[in-house]
Design a protein around this motif. Structure first.
Motif, PDB file in Angstrom:
ATOM      1  N   ALA A  27     -16.575 -13.214 -10.276  1.00  0.00           N
ATOM      2  CA  ALA A  27     -17.314 -14.057 -11.212  1.00  0.00           C
ATOM      3  C   ALA A  27     -17.013 -15.520 -10.908  1.00  0.00           C
ATOM      4  O   ALA A  27     -16.049 -15.843 -10.217  1.00  0.00           O
ATOM      5  CB  ALA A  27     -16.927 -13.718 -12.653  1.00  0.00           C
ATOM      6  N   ALA A  28     -17.840 -16.419 -11.423  1.00  0.00           N
ATOM      7  CA  ALA A  28     -17.664 -17.851 -11.195  1.00  0.00           C
ATOM      8  C   ALA A  28     -17.615 -18.582 -12.529  1.00  0.00           C
ATOM      9  O   ALA A  28     -18.196 -18.136 -13.522  1.00  0.00           O
ATOM     10  CB  ALA A  28     -18.799 -18.397 -10.333  1.00  0.00           C
ATOM     11  N   ALA A  29     -16.927 -19.702 -12.528  1.00  0.00           N
ATOM     12  CA  ALA A  29     -16.752 -20.474 -13.759  1.00  0.00           C
ATOM     13  C   ALA A  29     -17.865 -21.499 -13.936  1.00  0.00           C
ATOM     14  O   ALA A  29     -17.628 -22.605 -14.420  1.00  0.00           O
ATOM     15  CB  ALA A  29     -15.389 -21.168 -13.728  1.00  0.00           C
ATOM     16  N   GLY A  30     -19.067 -21.133 -13.547  1.00  0.00           N
ATOM     17  CA  GLY A  30     -20.167 -22.089 -13.563  1.00  0.00           C
ATOM     18  C   GLY A  30     -20.767 -22.373 -14.924  1.00  0.00           C
ATOM     19  O   GLY A  30     -21.562 -23.295 -15.069  1.00  0.00           O
ATOM     20  N   GLU A  31     -20.407 -21.588 -15.944  1.00  0.00           N
ATOM     21  CA  GLU A  31     -21.014 -21.758 -17.272  1.00  0.00           C
ATOM     22  C   GLU A  31     -20.078 -22.448 -18.252  1.00  0.00           C
ATOM     23  O   GLU A  31     -20.296 -22.402 -19.461  1.00  0.00           O
ATOM     24  CB  GLU A  31     -21.452 -20.394 -17.818  1.00  0.00           C
ATOM     25  N   GLY A  32     -19.031 -23.068 -17.748  1.00  0.00           N
ATOM     26  CA  GLY A  32     -18.147 -23.829 -18.624  1.00  0.00           C
ATOM     27  C   GLY A  32     -16.823 -23.130 -18.873  1.00  0.00           C
ATOM     28  O   GLY A  32     -16.681 -21.913 -18.705  1.00  0.00           O
ATOM     29  N   GLY A  33     -15.853 -23.920 -19.316  1.00  0.00           N
ATOM     30  CA  GLY A  33     -14.496 -23.422 -19.480  1.00  0.00           C
ATOM     31  C   GLY A  33     -14.342 -22.340 -20.518  1.00  0.00           C
ATOM     32  O   GLY A  33     -13.631 -21.350 -20.299  1.00  0.00           O
ATOM     33  N   ALA A  34     -14.991 -22.488 -21.667  1.00  0.00           N
ATOM     34  CA  ALA A  34     -14.834 -21.504 -22.737  1.00  0.00           C
ATOM     35  C   ALA A  34     -15.344 -20.137 -22.296  1.00  0.00           C
ATOM     36  O   ALA A  34     -14.689 -19.107 -22.524  1.00  0.00           O
ATOM     37  CB  ALA A  34     -15.565 -21.969 -23.993  1.00  0.00           C
ATOM     38  N   ARG A  35     -16.502 -20.121 -21.655  1.00  0.00           N
ATOM     39  CA  ARG A  35     -17.078 -18.851 -21.179  1.00  0.00           C
ATOM     40  C   ARG A  35     -16.186 -18.238 -20.099  1.00  0.00           C
ATOM     41  O   ARG A  35     -15.985 -17.022 -20.056  1.00  0.00           O
ATOM     42  CB  ARG A  35     -18.489 -19.105 -20.644  1.00  0.00           C
TER      43      ARG A  35
ATOM     44  N   THR B 151      -8.050  -7.459 -11.110  1.00  0.00           N
ATOM     45  CA  THR B 151      -8.162  -8.795 -10.530  1.00  0.00           C
ATOM     46  C   THR B 151      -9.468  -9.468 -10.924  1.00  0.00           C
ATOM     47  O   THR B 151     -10.520  -8.828 -10.967  1.00  0.00           O
ATOM     48  CB  THR B 151      -8.124  -8.711  -8.988  1.00  0.00           C
ATOM     49  N   LEU B 152      -9.385 -10.762 -11.208  1.00  0.00           N
ATOM     50  CA  LEU B 152     -10.564 -11.599 -11.375  1.00  0.00           C
ATOM     51  C   LEU B 152     -10.682 -12.453 -10.115  1.00  0.00           C
ATOM     52  O   LEU B 152      -9.761 -13.191  -9.760  1.00  0.00           O
ATOM     53  CB  LEU B 152     -10.434 -12.494 -12.608  1.00  0.00           C
ATOM     54  N   LEU B 153     -11.811 -12.333  -9.439  1.00  0.00           N
ATOM     55  CA  LEU B 153     -12.020 -12.971  -8.143  1.00  0.00           C
ATOM     56  C   LEU B 153     -13.083 -14.052  -8.257  1.00  0.00           C
ATOM     57  O   LEU B 153     -14.122 -13.850  -8.892  1.00  0.00           O
ATOM     58  CB  LEU B 153     -12.450 -11.919  -7.115  1.00  0.00           C
ATOM     59  N   SER B 154     -12.815 -15.188  -7.622  1.00  0.00           N
ATOM     60  CA  SER B 154     -13.724 -16.327  -7.739  1.00  0.00           C
ATOM     61  C   SER B 154     -14.291 -16.715  -6.380  1.00  0.00           C
ATOM     62  O   SER B 154     -13.535 -16.864  -5.408  1.00  0.00           O
ATOM     63  CB  SER B 154     -12.977 -17.521  -8.345  1.00  0.00           C
ATOM     64  N   PRO B 155     -15.617 -16.896  -6.275  1.00  0.00           N
ATOM     65  CA  PRO B 155     -16.224 -17.309  -4.996  1.00  0.00           C
ATOM     66  C   PRO B 155     -15.940 -18.770  -4.688  1.00  0.00           C
ATOM     67  O   PRO B 155     -15.513 -19.546  -5.553  1.00  0.00           O
ATOM     68  CB  PRO B 155     -17.716 -17.054  -5.226  1.00  0.00           C
ATOM     69  N   ASP B 156     -16.197 -19.155  -3.445  1.00  0.00           N
ATOM     70  CA  ASP B 156     -15.914 -20.495  -2.943  1.00  0.00           C
ATOM     71  C   ASP B 156     -17.216 -21.142  -2.520  1.00  0.00           C
ATOM     72  O   ASP B 156     -17.875 -20.670  -1.586  1.00  0.00           O
ATOM     73  CB  ASP B 156     -14.948 -20.375  -1.754  1.00  0.00           C
ATOM     74  N   ASN B 157     -17.586 -22.224  -3.196  1.00  0.00           N
ATOM     75  CA  ASN B 157     -18.877 -22.849  -2.925  1.00  0.00           C
ATOM     76  C   ASN B 157     -18.851 -24.238  -3.549  1.00  0.00           C
ATOM     77  O   ASN B 157     -18.421 -24.397  -4.704  1.00  0.00           O
ATOM     78  CB  ASN B 157     -20.007 -22.007  -3.530  1.00  0.00           C
ATOM     79  N   LEU B 158     -19.293 -25.249  -2.833  1.00  0.00           N
ATOM     80  CA  LEU B 158     -19.269 -26.618  -3.363  1.00  0.00           C
ATOM     81  C   LEU B 158     -20.121 -26.786  -4.598  1.00  0.00           C
ATOM     82  O   LEU B 158     -19.951 -27.765  -5.338  1.00  0.00           O
ATOM     83  CB  LEU B 158     -19.744 -27.605  -2.288  1.00  0.00           C
TER      84      LEU B 158
ATOM     85  N   LEU C 246     -20.067 -24.810  -7.131  1.00  0.00           N
ATOM     86  CA  LEU C 246     -19.343 -24.191  -8.237  1.00  0.00           C
ATOM     87  C   LEU C 246     -17.998 -24.883  -8.410  1.00  0.00           C
ATOM     88  O   LEU C 246     -17.520 -25.547  -7.488  1.00  0.00           O
ATOM     89  CB  LEU C 246     -19.105 -22.703  -7.949  1.00  0.00           C
ATOM     90  N   PRO C 247     -17.359 -24.730  -9.577  1.00  0.00           N
ATOM     91  CA  PRO C 247     -15.992 -25.255  -9.705  1.00  0.00           C
ATOM     92  C   PRO C 247     -15.079 -24.649  -8.637  1.00  0.00           C
ATOM     93  O   PRO C 247     -15.243 -23.487  -8.252  1.00  0.00           O
ATOM     94  CB  PRO C 247     -15.576 -24.805 -11.110  1.00  0.00           C
ATOM     95  N   THR C 248     -14.136 -25.433  -8.161  1.00  0.00           N
ATOM     96  CA  THR C 248     -13.248 -24.940  -7.127  1.00  0.00           C
ATOM     97  C   THR C 248     -12.468 -23.721  -7.606  1.00  0.00           C
ATOM     98  O   THR C 248     -12.009 -23.682  -8.749  1.00  0.00           O
ATOM     99  CB  THR C 248     -12.264 -26.039  -6.676  1.00  0.00           C
ATOM    100  N   PRO C 249     -12.301 -22.717  -6.749  1.00  0.00           N
ATOM    101  CA  PRO C 249     -11.536 -21.539  -7.152  1.00  0.00           C
ATOM    102  C   PRO C 249     -10.117 -21.873  -7.604  1.00  0.00           C
ATOM    103  O   PRO C 249      -9.569 -21.197  -8.475  1.00  0.00           O
ATOM    104  CB  PRO C 249     -11.514 -20.672  -5.884  1.00  0.00           C
TER     105      PRO C 249
END
Length: 270
Positions: A10-18, A33-40, A42-45
């Motif tokens: 999942a990605a943190a693209g919808e804000g910190g609370a979400r 595990t919660l895994l975060s993608p790497d992409n400029l 999106l917020p940095t992993p």
């Protein structure tokens, strides 16, 4: 056979609370595990994963995956070791050579994209730097291995290998990848992982745009990127993949966090 464990991408693209709620919910449902993608775009992993670890107690966090063109090897190792430190050892470092779209993102950062060998050399150097920085700690390293050189590197240095193939890759093709990795591992134990894009019979539009095929095509080709049927059917399919391919670490797209949860409850640790 290794016991099953499960991750969610999942990605943190919808804000910190979400994002914090996603982390808490993943832990509550029993995901490993919660895994975060790497992409400029999106917020940095690094920031995302540190935040997720701060609001949970058992949940592991991981990059899925740090793209080698977006950092120097030393910078990637610095971020990885920092995450291992601040999460008290709950971080898993996922590494990959990056999608072709990373060329423009690397240029935006003022970094070279490099050819395939150069990007793999950067991954190898990142692992070496992490091992040096860790000292007595050990950051588990997962490598997305899409080609023969990547699979050889994974066999030599990675703890986890996530099988990388197109959405229509066959079971036999994945089995050949696993055999190749095992043949180069010289007896090292390696956890075999696989990412599932779709649970059920419907492919969300954005996932279809990413993988380039619809549900009908995935089903026709017996694609391993889709899991469908009843919970019993899906559990049996995952057990088949473990028996035939050695896959025990299964990640799922965050869009299916809830739909996949009954499998997490049933199979985790078995």
């Amino acid at each position: 056979m290794r016991a099953f464990r499960f991750g969610v991408v999942a990605a943190a693209g919808e804000g910190g609370a979400r994002w914090r709620e996603t982390a808490r919910r993943a832990e509550e449902l029993g995901y490993s595990t919660l895994l975060s993608p790497d992409n400029l775009h999106l917020p940095t992993p690094t920031a995302s994963l540190a935040t997720a670890a701060a609001v949970t107690t058992r949940l592991r966090v991981g990059s899925f995956v740090f793209a080698s063109p977006l950092r120097t090897a030393r910078a990637a190792a610095w971020e990885a070791h920092s995450l291992t430190t601040v999460t008290d050892g709950r971080f898993e470092l996922g590494l990959g050579t990056g999608l072709p779209s990373m060329r423009e993102q690397a240029e935006e950062l003022g970094l070279p994209y490099g050819d395939g060998r150069e990007r793999l050399d950067s991954i190898s150097a990142t692992i070496d730097h992490v091992r040096r920085l860790d000292g007595d700690a050990h950051t588990p390293v997962m490598l997305a291995a899409g080609g023969p050189r990547a699979r050889r590197l994974a066999a030599e240095k990675a703890d986890i290998v996530t099988l990388a193939g197109g959405p229509l890759a066959t079971r036999d093709e994945f089995a050949a990848q696993v055999e190749e990795i095992r043949s180069h591992a010289d007896g090292r134990e390696i956890e075999i992982a696989m990412n599932i894009f779709v649970v059920g019979d419907h492919v969300p539009p954005w996932i279809r745009g990413f993988i380039g095929v619809d549900a009908e095509t995935l089903i026709e080709h017996d694609s391993l990127t889709i899991l469908r049927g009843s919970v019993d059917d899906m559990a049996a399919e995952l057990e088949r993949r473990r028996a035939e391919l050695g896959v025990s670490y299964v990640s799922v797209n965050g869009s299916f966090l809830e739909e996949f949860a009954p499998l997490v409850e049933r199979l985790s640790g078995t």
